[in-house]
Scaffold this active site. Structure first.
Site, PDB file in Angstrom:
ATOM      1  CG  ASP A 159       5.997   8.891  23.911  1.00 14.25           C
ATOM      2  OD1 ASP A 159       5.401   9.163  22.732  1.00 14.25           O
ATOM      3  OD2 ASP A 159       5.518   8.956  24.895  1.00 14.25           O
ATOM      4  CG  ASP A 199       1.970  13.693  23.354  1.00 18.50           C
ATOM      5  OD1 ASP A 199       2.257  14.905  23.515  1.00 18.50           O
ATOM      6  OD2 ASP A 199       1.544  13.434  22.152  1.00 18.50           O
ATOM      7  CG  ASP A 259      -2.265  15.448  19.636  1.00 16.55           C
ATOM      8  OD1 ASP A 259      -1.953  16.572  19.010  1.00 16.55           O
ATOM      9  OD2 ASP A 259      -2.441  14.433  18.957  1.00 16.55           O
ATOM     10  CG  ASP A 262       0.374   9.149  16.930  1.00 15.63           C
ATOM     11  OD1 ASP A 262       0.195   9.677  15.884  1.00 15.63           O
ATOM     12  OD2 ASP A 262      -0.724   8.463  17.275  1.00 15.63           O
ATOM     13  CG  ASP A 278       3.387   7.671  27.917  1.00 18.73           C
ATOM     14  OD1 ASP A 278       4.017   8.022  26.826  1.00 18.73           O
ATOM     15  OD2 ASP A 278       2.193   7.634  28.063  1.00 18.73           O
TER      16      ASP A 278
HETATM   17 MG    MG Z   1       3.519   9.111  25.386  1.00 19.08          MG
END
Ligand code: MG
Ligand code: ZN
Length: 241
Positions: free
Chosen positions: A8, A10, A19, A99, A179
């Site tokens: 992942d 972020d 973001d 994302d 996470d």
């Molecule tokens: Mg994340």
């Protein structure tokens, strides 16, 4: 045969959320209330589209956003981990499923020289339009009911592994490092030899802990971490097997 590492972005590679980090480029480092309140659950990409349009309208330029983005801190031990993978690239394939968006991730990987660590980055495609506004689109459409409508990380992972298999690339195991809430879906589909590596104290870790307490079945092992250095030790153990 290689191990597939899935990251992942972020709060996993970088120690914040890209973001929300970008909001520091806004006037007074905050968004107008109406804009803040316009977020609807499951429609984050649309919301970010409006945030980027607002930043553009306020005259925030590409280089300013880039400077903010590359000043984001890495998660403890991540630089060491990515260097370790770089050195052992013959043993690992490595992808990001995020994302966030392609522009932010490109900036960070480019600035830190980690682009070649990753074989592929799956995220929401973004670009600057002729007005200098950053625009973002959803990664794909899917029919998973557990995930936000723009991205099911499990669908991405299953498709990638399937395509690799068609090319004759078969992984001994998958190690999933993440996470967040949107990492739960792919992690619960991992198989017996795979390893879920949730960041300690974050949403994914809490959810897996709760599932374990409720005796919900899960095939993969779970190994939590606080620093990328712990992940290095675990990967060293796996490649020595
Ligand atoms: Mg994340
Ligand atoms: Zn899903």
């Amino acid at each position: 045969m290689k191990i597939l590492l899935v990251f992942d972005f972020d709060n996993t590679i970088i120690d914040d959320n890209s973001d929300t980090w970008i909001v520091q480029c806004a006037p007074e480092k905050k968004l107008p209330i109406e804009l803040q309140d316009s977020y609807k659950k499951g429609f984050w990409t649309e919301f970010m589209g409006r945030v980027f349009k607002y930043l553009g309208d306020e005259g925030v330029r590409e280089d300013e956003m880039k400077r903010a983005m590359i000043s984001m801190p890495f998660t403890p031990g991540m630089v060491e981990l990515l260097n370790f993978i770089k050195k052992n690239k013959n043993k690992f394939d490595c992808i990001i499923i995020s994302d966030s968006n392609s522009v932010f991730i490109d900036w960070v990987l480019e600035a830190t020289n980690f682009h070649d660590v990753f074989d592929k980055v799956f995220t929401n495609p973004a670009a600057f339009d002729s007005n200098g506004h950053l625009t973002v689109e959803k990664h794909h459409t899917h029919s998973c009911t557990r995930c936000p409508q723009n991205l099911c990380k499990n669908v991405v992972l299953v498709e990638f592994v399937g395509e690799q298999l068609q090319q004759g690339v078969n992984y001994t195991r998958i190690v999933y490092i993440g996470d967040g809430g949107n990492d739960v879906c792919p992690v619960t589909f991992l198989k017996k030899d795979d390893i879920a590596m949730p960041r300690k104290g974050y949403a994914l870790h809490k959810t897996l802990y709760r599932m374990c307490q409720n005796l919900e079945p899960m095939e993969s092992s779970v190994v939590s971490w606080s620093s990328g250095v712990e992940i290095i030790s675990y990967l060293q153990f796996l490649i020595k097997e």
